[in-house]
Design an enzyme around this catalytic site. Sequence first.
Site, mmCIF file in Angstrom:
data_model
loop_
_atom_site.group_PDB
_atom_site.id
_atom_site.type_symbol
_atom_site.label_atom_id
_atom_site.label_comp_id
_atom_site.label_asym_id
_atom_site.label_seq_id
_atom_site.Cartn_x
_atom_site.Cartn_y
_atom_site.Cartn_z
ATOM 1 N N SER A 108 0.792 -1.232 0.000
ATOM 2 C CA SER A 108 0.000 0.000 0.000
ATOM 3 C C SER A 108 0.824 1.281 0.000
ATOM 4 O O SER A 108 0.261 2.358 -0.166
ATOM 5 C CB SER A 108 -0.950 0.011 1.198
ATOM 6 N N LYS A 118 0.394 3.494 -2.928
ATOM 7 C CA LYS A 118 -0.773 4.373 -3.025
ATOM 8 C C LYS A 118 -0.394 5.849 -2.905
ATOM 9 O O LYS A 118 -1.121 6.725 -3.388
ATOM 10 C CB LYS A 118 -1.803 3.986 -1.962
ATOM 11 N N TYR A 132 -4.025 -2.499 -10.150
ATOM 12 C CA TYR A 132 -3.911 -2.303 -8.698
ATOM 13 C C TYR A 132 -3.028 -3.384 -8.062
ATOM 14 O O TYR A 132 -2.092 -3.085 -7.300
ATOM 15 C CB TYR A 132 -5.310 -2.304 -8.072
ATOM 16 N N TYR A 146 -4.404 3.521 8.235
ATOM 17 C CA TYR A 146 -5.735 2.943 8.425
ATOM 18 C C TYR A 146 -6.278 3.305 9.805
ATOM 19 O O TYR A 146 -6.181 4.451 10.237
ATOM 20 C CB TYR A 146 -5.712 1.421 8.186
ATOM 21 N N VAL A 189 1.289 -3.719 3.952
ATOM 22 C CA VAL A 189 1.260 -4.997 4.671
ATOM 23 C C VAL A 189 2.483 -5.868 4.378
ATOM 24 O O VAL A 189 2.654 -6.919 4.992
ATOM 25 C CB VAL A 189 -0.039 -5.802 4.405
#
Length: 309
Positions: free
Chosen positions: A64, A67, A191, A243, A261
């Site tokens: 992630s 992103k 993605y 998060y 992760v």
Amino acid sequence: MPDLDLVVKEIAEEMRQRPDRGEVATYIPELARADANAFGLAVIDADGNVALGGDAETPFSIQSISKVFTLTLALGKAGDRLWQRVGREPSGSAFNSIIQLEYEHGIPRNPFINAGAIAVTDLILSGHQPREALGEILRFLQFLADDETIAIDEAVAASERRTGFRNAALANYMKSFGVLENPVDFTLGVYFHHCAIAMSCRQLAMAGRFLAHQGRNPTTGRSVVVPERARRINAVMLTCGHYDGSGEFAYRVGLPGKSGVGGGILAIAPGKASIAVWSPGLDASGNSHLGRIALEALTKRLGWSIFGA
């Protein structure tokens, strides 16, 4: 001012000796192969000095953290129109939750939860073939890090595609509200692949430098984004980058940051340095356990928290 190289090496050694290492992610089978004992730390300051500790040259799956870079690209393409598709608020929910999407009519809460990043990927893909869009993302990272060896780990990408049922559910749900423009399979393919890019801590810290220096590469002086955009990306990283652990990270570390992760975290000390840390064991929120502890130690020793020493 403490010696940066010494501080980084001391923290890496302290982390190497700690018994509490978190749990390696297993829901993507390929990530479960990561060495729980690995730890790397890289800090690149405004003068281009590079301080490395532990396994800072070992590539890992950035997941992630990609992103941050897809958000940067999407803002370059669409500007503030992007925020019609995705919000900017902390989620307070798990990174792969579908609950908020139902309440909010398919608009993801922010670009760093999975649904939001899928919507951002869809925007980058529009008008392109998946291979072209993926190539653009990869070249952008290679450009920022000044390293053409950065590549996609195809085994991780395939593992994500085989097991990505929840991401497929998120994408299909958004498609039903018209948030996604492209075929779901195309958007998900891009993605999964950009999340499977592999980088070392040193490469990742290099790629993040523009966010520490008002949108400029401090070595070349070239602008990547305008200062206001760099500031705003950092703001979203601070509030949403971890998060439902984002508040805890801001409280303890005091820097904008984005986790993955795979165990990596990119953190930005505005005006001072770009920092990357990697330790595959995760906490309950899916963020690197030792990575956060190491960054907290780093900001305390160097006085780099944006909230004051």
